[in-house]
Design a protein around this motif. Sequence first.
Motif, PDB file in Angstrom:
ATOM      1  N   UNK A 100       0.809  -1.226   0.000  1.00 53.23           N
ATOM      2  CA  UNK A 100       0.000   0.000   0.000  1.00 53.23           C
ATOM      3  C   UNK A 100       0.841   1.276   0.000  1.00 53.23           C
ATOM      4  N   UNK A 101       2.135   1.174   0.379  1.00 52.26           N
ATOM      5  CA  UNK A 101       2.979   2.363   0.441  1.00 52.26           C
ATOM      6  C   UNK A 101       3.385   2.920  -0.906  1.00 52.26           C
ATOM      7  N   UNK A 102       3.331   2.091  -1.963  1.00 54.82           N
ATOM      8  CA  UNK A 102       3.765   2.581  -3.268  1.00 54.82           C
ATOM      9  C   UNK A 102       2.602   3.280  -3.964  1.00 54.82           C
ATOM     10  N   UNK A 103       2.919   4.371  -4.675  1.00 53.89           N
ATOM     11  CA  UNK A 103       1.858   5.106  -5.376  1.00 53.89           C
ATOM     12  C   UNK A 103       1.901   4.839  -6.869  1.00 53.89           C
ATOM     13  N   UNK A 104       3.074   4.473  -7.366  1.00 52.26           N
ATOM     14  CA  UNK A 104       3.219   4.308  -8.815  1.00 52.26           C
ATOM     15  C   UNK A 104       4.312   3.293  -9.066  1.00 52.26           C
ATOM     16  N   UNK A 105       3.970   2.206  -9.740  1.00 48.44           N
ATOM     17  CA  UNK A 105       4.967   1.192 -10.072  1.00 48.44           C
ATOM     18  C   UNK A 105       4.834   0.896 -11.564  1.00 48.44           C
ATOM     19  N   UNK A 106       5.919   1.048 -12.281  1.00 47.93           N
ATOM     20  CA  UNK A 106       5.852   0.850 -13.723  1.00 47.93           C
ATOM     21  C   UNK A 106       7.107   0.146 -14.216  1.00 47.93           C
ATOM     22  N   UNK A 107       6.973  -0.482 -15.373  1.00 48.32           N
ATOM     23  CA  UNK A 107       8.126  -1.153 -15.977  1.00 48.32           C
ATOM     24  C   UNK A 107       8.294  -0.637 -17.402  1.00 48.32           C
TER      25      UNK A 107
END
Lengths: 76, 254
Positions: free
Chosen positions: B177-184
């Motif tokens: 829940x701590x991450x706001x944006x994860x992309x590859x």
Amino acid sequence: MAKVIGTVVVDRERCKGCDLCVVACPCDVLSLAAKDVNDRGYHYAMMVNPEACIGCAACATVCPDACIEVYRLTQK
Amino acid sequence: MNQDEIIKQGTKVYSRPRLMDDRNMHYCPGCSHGVVHKLVSEVIEELGLEDKTIGIAPVGCAVFAYHYIDVDWVEAAHGRAPAVATAVKRLDPSRMVFTYQGDGDLAAIGTAETIHAANRGENIAMIFINNGIYGMTGGQMAPTTLEGMKTATTPYGRRVDLNGYPLNITPLLAQLPGTCYVTRQSVHTAASVRKCKAAIKKAFQAALDGRGTAVIEVVSTCNSGWKMSPAKANEWMEENMFKAYPLGDLKPLE
């Protein structure tokens, strides 16, 4: 119709001859120097077909060493 | 019309980013690190964060990142970049703090720091260069090495029964829940470079706005470690790496 022409300036001494710009160019403008090398011994990239350049900057975008400058001119 | 006339009358559409220092990078020819350094410089310049950015340099090929981008840097111990970034960001929350790590740093020795920093939702951006190999030390197997991939320490290919499965760490971080944006993303074509730049910009802005941890994984090549030409390494990456590490947003920014 307006025609777009472009040209690129490669910083020869910074170029490491990785060939990625040659692959990325959609108009086959660039090629690595066949025999010449820079001070560090790399076959640098150069324009072999300058008339075909459209200044799209694809070569400069993929260049890992940021050694390409691109200029574009729209002819009326 | 010759070259000089085009340069004189035309407009400059691309040049070396202003924030890149005037020295030759130590990376091998065709290394993806150079492109990502360029994108980071451009994004910091475009967001106007030259005086507000603090980068955390890792241990690995990018250990000299502080020599190439003209912003403030802190060098962290191996794998401890997210911990150092936590400290820096908490001491001065007005700064934009980002880490720049490879797969040996973020996914091997620094796994604990990475997961806990993301789980605490530290307002930092993490750039994760995943090339599936330990480039700096001579091409040994990394946790992210693909099954069957030949490296210096797995000369017959990585065996799952002996070495385990490739570690796909970004989806783990996306669950938190701590991450706001994860992309590859990747940087192998001009189009993918532009997409990657947009992702880095979004992540830096999110970290600055205090929305949580933003993670950008860049699937990269290590042509020296993979023992291929740079162009061939890009093709190999498209065929093999993208199957194990498909591109796209794992957690879009809300």
